[in-house]
Each structure stands twice: as C-alpha cells, then as structure tokens.
Design a protein around this motif. Structure first.
Motif, PDB file in Angstrom:
ATOM      1  N   LYS A 208      44.239  61.055  41.090  1.00 18.95           N
ATOM      2  CA  LYS A 208      45.028  59.954  40.542  1.00 18.95           C
ATOM      3  C   LYS A 208      45.227  58.897  41.621  1.00 18.95           C
ATOM      4  O   LYS A 208      45.102  59.168  42.825  1.00 18.95           O
ATOM      5  N   ALA A 209      45.554  57.684  41.172  1.00 13.84           N
ATOM      6  CA  ALA A 209      45.701  56.564  42.095  1.00 13.84           C
ATOM      7  C   ALA A 209      46.867  56.772  43.043  1.00 13.84           C
ATOM      8  O   ALA A 209      46.827  56.369  44.211  1.00 13.84           O
ATOM      9  N   GLY A 210      47.939  57.429  42.547  1.00 11.44           N
ATOM     10  CA  GLY A 210      49.120  57.611  43.379  1.00 11.44           C
ATOM     11  C   GLY A 210      48.843  58.432  44.619  1.00 11.44           C
ATOM     12  O   GLY A 210      49.438  58.196  45.670  1.00 11.44           O
ATOM     13  N   ARG A 211      47.936  59.394  44.518  1.00 10.14           N
ATOM     14  CA  ARG A 211      47.632  60.217  45.674  1.00 10.14           C
ATOM     15  C   ARG A 211      46.928  59.398  46.754  1.00 10.14           C
ATOM     16  O   ARG A 211      47.100  59.658  47.946  1.00 10.14           O
ATOM     17  N   SER A 212      46.153  58.399  46.371  1.00  8.99           N
ATOM     18  CA  SER A 212      45.552  57.500  47.350  1.00  8.99           C
ATOM     19  C   SER A 212      46.621  56.673  48.052  1.00  8.99           C
ATOM     20  O   SER A 212      46.528  56.400  49.249  1.00  8.99           O
ATOM     21  N   ARG A 213      47.656  56.274  47.305  1.00  7.74           N
ATOM     22  CA  ARG A 213      48.751  55.529  47.920  1.00  7.74           C
ATOM     23  C   ARG A 213      49.502  56.390  48.920  1.00  7.74           C
ATOM     24  O   ARG A 213      49.981  55.900  49.952  1.00  7.74           O
ATOM     25  N   TRP A 214      49.635  57.692  48.645  1.00  6.84           N
ATOM     26  CA  TRP A 214      50.285  58.590  49.597  1.00  6.84           C
ATOM     27  C   TRP A 214      49.510  58.658  50.913  1.00  6.84           C
ATOM     28  O   TRP A 214      50.078  58.890  51.968  1.00  6.84           O
ATOM     29  N   LEU A 215      48.208  58.467  50.818  1.00  8.15           N
ATOM     30  CA  LEU A 215      47.354  58.511  52.005  1.00  8.15           C
ATOM     31  C   LEU A 215      47.291  57.177  52.733  1.00  8.15           C
ATOM     32  O   LEU A 215      46.568  57.044  53.726  1.00  8.15           O
ATOM     33  N   GLY A 216      48.012  56.165  52.231  1.00 14.20           N
ATOM     34  CA  GLY A 216      48.022  54.863  52.889  1.00 14.20           C
ATOM     35  C   GLY A 216      46.898  53.946  52.478  1.00 14.20           C
ATOM     36  O   GLY A 216      46.579  53.007  53.203  1.00 14.20           O
ATOM     37  N   ARG A 217      46.301  54.208  51.317  1.00 14.67           N
ATOM     38  CA  ARG A 217      45.187  53.376  50.842  1.00 14.67           C
ATOM     39  C   ARG A 217      45.663  52.519  49.680  1.00 14.67           C
ATOM     40  O   ARG A 217      46.178  53.049  48.690  1.00 14.67           O
ATOM     41  N   LYS A 218      45.492  51.234  49.795  1.00 17.75           N
ATOM     42  CA  LYS A 218      45.898  50.306  48.738  1.00 17.75           C
ATOM     43  C   LYS A 218      44.742  50.068  47.768  1.00 17.75           C
ATOM     44  O   LYS A 218      43.574  50.294  48.102  1.00 17.75           O
ATOM     45  N   PRO A 219      45.038  49.570  46.565  1.00 17.16           N
ATOM     46  CA  PRO A 219      43.966  49.307  45.592  1.00 17.16           C
ATOM     47  C   PRO A 219      42.988  48.250  46.088  1.00 17.16           C
ATOM     48  O   PRO A 219      43.348  47.345  46.838  1.00 17.16           O
ATOM     49  N   VAL A 220      41.756  48.374  45.647  1.00 17.02           N
ATOM     50  CA  VAL A 220      40.689  47.441  46.015  1.00 17.02           C
ATOM     51  C   VAL A 220      40.243  46.694  44.760  1.00 17.02           C
ATOM     52  O   VAL A 220      39.859  47.331  43.771  1.00 17.02           O
ATOM     53  N   VAL A 221      40.335  45.367  44.796  1.00 14.03           N
ATOM     54  CA  VAL A 221      39.913  44.547  43.661  1.00 14.03           C
ATOM     55  C   VAL A 221      38.410  44.293  43.759  1.00 14.03           C
ATOM     56  O   VAL A 221      37.890  43.968  44.828  1.00 14.03           O
ATOM     57  N   ARG A 222      37.697  44.432  42.642  1.00 12.29           N
ATOM     58  CA  ARG A 222      36.250  44.207  42.638  1.00 12.29           C
ATOM     59  C   ARG A 222      35.928  42.727  42.871  1.00 12.29           C
ATOM     60  O   ARG A 222      36.631  41.845  42.391  1.00 12.29           O
ATOM     61  N   GLY A 223      34.840  42.501  43.586  1.00 13.85           N
ATOM     62  CA  GLY A 223      34.442  41.122  43.847  1.00 13.85           C
ATOM     63  C   GLY A 223      34.046  40.369  42.595  1.00 13.85           C
ATOM     64  O   GLY A 223      34.304  39.169  42.471  1.00 13.85           O
ATOM     65  N   VAL A 224      33.438  41.070  41.603  1.00 14.73           N
ATOM     66  CA  VAL A 224      32.987  40.393  40.382  1.00 14.73           C
ATOM     67  C   VAL A 224      34.169  39.971  39.514  1.00 14.73           C
ATOM     68  O   VAL A 224      33.998  39.178  38.575  1.00 14.73           O
ATOM     69  N   ALA A 225      35.379  40.488  39.815  1.00 14.36           N
ATOM     70  CA  ALA A 225      36.562  40.088  39.059  1.00 14.36           C
ATOM     71  C   ALA A 225      37.256  38.875  39.675  1.00 14.36           C
ATOM     72  O   ALA A 225      38.251  38.408  39.125  1.00 14.36           O
ATOM     73  N   MET A 226      36.729  38.362  40.792  1.00 15.26           N
ATOM     74  CA  MET A 226      37.362  37.241  41.481  1.00 15.26           C
ATOM     75  C   MET A 226      36.704  35.922  41.104  1.00 15.26           C
ATOM     76  O   MET A 226      35.707  35.875  40.369  1.00 15.26           O
ATOM     77  N   ASN A 227      37.266  34.849  41.643  1.00 12.96           N
ATOM     78  CA  ASN A 227      36.688  33.520  41.510  1.00 12.96           C
ATOM     79  C   ASN A 227      35.688  33.275  42.624  1.00 12.96           C
ATOM     80  O   ASN A 227      35.723  33.948  43.664  1.00 12.96           O
ATOM     81  N   PRO A 228      34.797  32.294  42.448  1.00 12.73           N
ATOM     82  CA  PRO A 228      33.786  32.041  43.493  1.00 12.73           C
ATOM     83  C   PRO A 228      34.395  31.694  44.848  1.00 12.73           C
ATOM     84  O   PRO A 228      33.786  31.960  45.883  1.00 12.73           O
ATOM     85  N   VAL A 229      35.578  31.096  44.849  1.00 12.55           N
ATOM     86  CA  VAL A 229      36.194  30.712  46.114  1.00 12.55           C
ATOM     87  C   VAL A 229      36.680  31.936  46.905  1.00 12.55           C
ATOM     88  O   VAL A 229      36.853  31.868  48.116  1.00 12.55           O
ATOM     89  N   ASP A 230      36.846  33.061  46.197  1.00 14.26           N
ATOM     90  CA  ASP A 230      37.410  34.249  46.832  1.00 14.26           C
ATOM     91  C   ASP A 230      36.368  35.275  47.239  1.00 14.26           C
ATOM     92  O   ASP A 230      36.645  36.105  48.119  1.00 14.26           O
ATOM     93  N   HIS A 231      35.219  35.277  46.589  1.00 15.74           N
ATOM     94  CA  HIS A 231      34.226  36.321  46.877  1.00 15.74           C
ATOM     95  C   HIS A 231      32.842  35.828  46.464  1.00 15.74           C
ATOM     96  O   HIS A 231      32.704  35.111  45.463  1.00 15.74           O
TER      97      HIS A 231
END
Length: 277
Positions: A208-231
């Motif tokens: 689950k995502a929460g267990r990754s947060r316990w390990l100090g890992r934040k969510p990663v947003v996909r590049g294809v979901a961004m605008n051209p100025v961001d990725h």
C-alpha cells in the motif's frame, strides 16, 4: 530468511509480502553504538530540494557500523543479528576479546555464536575480513575498500556480492561488481567474505502507498501527466505515452542507459557495466 505473507483480512494485506524477521533481535539496539538521525528531506544546505520525492517517514536511530575492522587478529563473537532501518542488509553485534562491542554488516550465513576476525592471514570464512591479495580468486566478497584503510565503500546492500576475478603484477586485483562492471582495486584494500544478508529483500511487496510513506518516500507524479513546461513528456492532446525515449525532468536518459560522465572516467575501470534492456 524466508518471505512472509498474510491472510487477506484487509486490501493492503492481500498483496503484502515481507521478509520474515522472526530470527532477528527483538529488543532495542545497543545505545552506545547509536545516535539521533536528522533527515534532510532531500534538501541541501540552502534549503532547496536537490533530491526529489523524499521526506517524512518513521523516526530512526543511526547505528554506527564498523566498515574498517581495525582490530586485527582479535577474535570476536556474534552476540545477535539485528534489523537496521538505515540499510537493506542486516547487521551483527559482535564482542571482541577485550569486551569491546561493535556493529558489522552481517553475511547471509552468519549466526549467533559464530566467531569472526580481521587480519592478513585469517581463514576464508563468512564475516572475516582480509586484504584482497590474500583472498583466493573466485571468492564472493562484500564491503570492499576503494582506498586501503579508508573502510569499505562498495557492495554493502542486501544480498549483494562481488567476485574476485584475478590479480596482476602491478599491485591490483580485478573484481566483478554487482553491476557487472569489472574494476581494479589495490591489493592492500580489505574486503569481507560472503554474500550479504537479507537476500529476499528484492522480493518484498510494499502492499500500500502508506507503507512507502513510512519509509520516507513521497509520491512520484508521472511526466506524461504534466504540462510541457514541467517535463519533457508533458503536454499533448489526450493521453500520451511520452512520444520520445524516457527521460528525467532534466532530459537525462532513463531505462538503463549509462549516464556516467566521460570526464569522470576512471582508469581503474576495465569493463563498464552492460546496458540494461
């Protein structure tokens, strides 16, 4: 160690797979060999984020691990094998003949009550540390020194090992690293014998995502979901797959392409790691 699965009483437990730690020490670490650990959250000394997707996580204490093994020819007994939240491999608490305590990286077949020793003419057994010139070719080793006397710097993660291939007349030993790279090390550099513990670490499933947060890992947003100025993968009409070979937000190639700078070429590298497909 074996893998541990759970009854699917909740959605996250249905897919959770962890390493069975029932054989490890269940108490607190040795207080004299620990200190408080302040996390940077991926920020440098100016407060700017230089490593993304880090932060939060459970509070941890740092364990002082002896990478140098400076007590030559002094036998030590393994008191217990412990979990270390700061690394993937397990660590072993050892006690020398002079009653000094120390933490070392635990090889896979090291158990409580075993004896370990560091020196130039000790036996080739799990946990012992020797100079490379005294280790037979073909031996599996870990915790290897780049510079003699500095302490081991490479091959320190769970289940990893390097292999001593050969030695030459110029004072160097050829070692094949876990990446597949063949590199020369000084023959006076020290290394420990054996494969590191927690071999099944690569088979765990977070669940689950929460267990990754316990390990100090934040969510990663996909590049294809961004605008051209961001990725570089951003933009386009509708959903896209990027439209170009996968790159980082700064246009560095991913998917296994080597990114080591030619200006930093090391003359001791005999053969680089092969490109991953």
């Amino acid at each position: 160690m074996s893998l541990k699965k759970y009854k699917p009483t909740t959605p996250s437990l249905r897919s959770l797979v962890q390493v069975d730690k029932s054989g490890l020490w269940k108490g607190s670490p040795m207080k004299t060999l620990t200190c408080g650990l302040t996390e940077s959250g991926g920020r440098n000394n100016n407060g700017r984020i230089t490593v993304y997707h880090r932060g939060g996580g459970h509070k941890k204490k740092y364990r002082f691990v002896d990478y140098k093994r400076v007590k030559n020819n002094m036998v030590a007994e393994v008191l217990r094998i412990e979990y270390d939240p700061n690394r993937t491999a397990f660590i072993a608490l050892i006690q020398y003949e002079d009653k000094t305590l120390s933490y070392i990286l635990a090889p896979s077949k090291l158990s409580v009550g075993d004896k370990v020793v560091a020196g130039s003419d000790v036996d080739i057994s799990f946990g012992n540390t020797l100079p490379l010139k005294n280790i037979p070719t073909g031996t599996m080793i870990h915790n290897i020194e780049y510079i003699p006397g500095k302490g081991g710097q490479v091959v320190r993660s769970a289940g990893s090992f390097a292999q001593l291939i050969s030695r030459d007349d110029n004072g160097y030993c050829l070692i094949r690293l876990p990446s597949g790279e063949d590199r020369l090390f000084p023959e006076n550099s020290h290394a420990s014998i054996g494969i590191l513990s927690n071999i099944d670490h690569k088979n765990i499933v977070i669940g689950k995502a929460g267990r990754s947060r316990w390990l100090g890992r934040k969510p990663v947003v996909r590049g294809v979901a961004m605008n051209p100025v961001d990725h570089p993968h951003g933009g386009g009409q509708g959903k896209t797959s990027g439209g170009r070979p996968s790159v980082t937000p700064w246009s560095w190639p991913t998917k296994g392409q080597p990114t080591r700078s030619k200006r930093k070429h090391n003359a001791l590298i005999v053969q680089r790691a092969k490109k991953r497909i």
